[in-house]
Design an enzyme around this catalytic site. Sequence first.
Site, PDB file in Angstrom:
ATOM      1  N   ARG A 240       0.850  -1.192   0.000  1.00 44.40           N
ATOM      2  CA  ARG A 240       0.000   0.000   0.000  1.00 44.40           C
ATOM      3  C   ARG A 240       0.882   1.238   0.000  1.00 44.40           C
ATOM      4  NH1 ARG A 240      -3.504  -2.700  -1.567  1.00 44.40           N
ATOM      5  NH2 ARG A 240      -5.582  -3.078  -0.686  1.00 44.40           N
ATOM      6  N   GLU A 269      -3.919   7.279  -5.643  1.00 43.37           N
ATOM      7  CA  GLU A 269      -4.218   6.375  -6.770  1.00 43.37           C
ATOM      8  C   GLU A 269      -5.638   6.627  -7.244  1.00 43.37           C
ATOM      9  OE1 GLU A 269      -3.587   2.319  -5.704  1.00 43.37           O
ATOM     10  OE2 GLU A 269      -1.527   2.631  -5.081  1.00 43.37           O
ATOM     11  N   HIS A 287      -0.536  -0.073  -9.800  1.00 46.31           N
ATOM     12  CA  HIS A 287      -1.288  -0.971  -8.906  1.00 46.31           C
ATOM     13  C   HIS A 287      -1.887  -2.163  -9.672  1.00 46.31           C
ATOM     14  CE1 HIS A 287      -3.653  -1.211  -4.882  1.00 46.31           C
ATOM     15  NE2 HIS A 287      -3.487  -2.425  -5.415  1.00 46.31           N
TER      16      HIS A 287
HETATM   17  C1  8YV Z   1      -6.337  -5.093  -6.154  1.00 42.65           C
HETATM   18  C2  8YV Z   1      -5.261  -5.213  -3.831  1.00 42.65           C
HETATM   19  O1  8YV Z   1      -5.827  -3.944  -6.584  1.00 42.65           O
HETATM   20  O2  8YV Z   1      -6.033  -7.232  -2.932  1.00 42.65           O
HETATM   21  C3  8YV Z   1      -5.627  -6.108  -2.704  1.00 42.65           C
HETATM   22  O3  8YV Z   1      -5.544  -5.673  -1.550  1.00 42.65           O
HETATM   23  O4  8YV Z   1      -4.789  -4.145  -3.640  1.00 42.65           O
HETATM   24  C4  8YV Z   1      -5.406  -5.715  -5.222  1.00 42.65           C
HETATM   25  O5  8YV Z   1      -5.459  -7.039  -5.350  1.00 42.65           O
HETATM   26  C5  8YV Z   1      -7.780  -4.919  -6.017  1.00 42.65           C
HETATM   27  O6  8YV Z   1      -8.315  -4.744  -4.791  1.00 42.65           O
HETATM   28  C6  8YV Z   1      -8.571  -5.764  -6.940  1.00 42.65           C
HETATM   29  O7  8YV Z   1      -9.906  -5.568  -6.843  1.00 42.65           O
END
Ligand code: 8YV
Length: 321
Positions: A240, A269, A287
């Site tokens: 993150r 982002e 990301h």
């Molecule tokens: C994706 C993520 O960007 O799982 C996570 O925490 O940051 C990533 O896998 C995202 O949430 C896919 O929907």
Amino acid sequence: MPDKPRLLITRKLTDAVLMRAARDYDVTVNADDHVFATDELIAKCQDVDAVLPCHSEHFSADVISALPKRLKIIANHSVGVDHVDLVAAKDAGVVVTNTPDVLSDATAEIAMLCMLGAARRGAEGDAMIRAGKWDFWSPAFMVGRQVTGKRFGVLGMGRVGQVAAERARGFGMIVHYHNRKPVPEHLAKGAVFHDTVEGLFANSDVLSLHCPATPQTTGIINKDTIALLPDRAILVNTARGNLVDEAALADALESGKLFAAGLDVFCDEPGGNQRISALKNVFLLPHIGSATEETRDAMGYRALDNLDAYFKGREPGDRVA
Ligand code: 8YV
């Protein structure tokens, strides 16, 4: 036959996942895949029993307090749940689930891409050729740092950290890690445990972040902790953005304290950090850690598995609140 539960899917998921969702739920999808503003998110949630969001939708305490009583479960399409106020959800009796495991390989792959891209100056070389500026070669040209034999520091030896460690071993690296608790040896596989962040940082030629974003980890990479890293270390962040004080990182990249950074995540982002983007010694991605065909299907199915369990009266396997 009882009515199907009503489900809001906030973003565009794969066709296979949407088909399965439509078979079992009365689904509302976000046809043009825009990010819902807070008011719109609340409005869309008003007549559903469940929501399947991504990390792009923020369920703050205010949003959760505005959810209807009928909405019983937030089944995230992500392993990270920092976009959901888990305490507020628990207090409101809303179940929250995530999608662990299924994205560990994909995210560890991206960590390796970020590490190698940073160490071997991948973005700089690519940009040079695309700009038609590759007009010189010499043994002293575009010299990077080799990772073989170097120390790979893992901050957060959870599922993704363990796979990243395994991949780094494949590059002949020696793994060090810090975690709240040491992991069992069959998972640590000889990795050197440090009981402090300071101990890990002092022993990381490449430091790769794999911890969740919490109030305790926000800004864990800052001026003081960067100073603990060996000179010319490399930072990799696929976790993150807010784990990193980006101004301190930019300073360290500019001064040469850090050789390079490979980043898939940013404080802002989409968008990123202008100052970091202006530097040559960075390898940047938008990301996409879990963005593979295989993993997107698996994440969607895992979120649906959690919903299915909930609506069949079972405990969802990946309940986090
Ligand atoms: C994706 C993520 O960007 O799982 C996570 O925490 O940051 C990533 O896998 C995202 O949430 C896919 O929907």
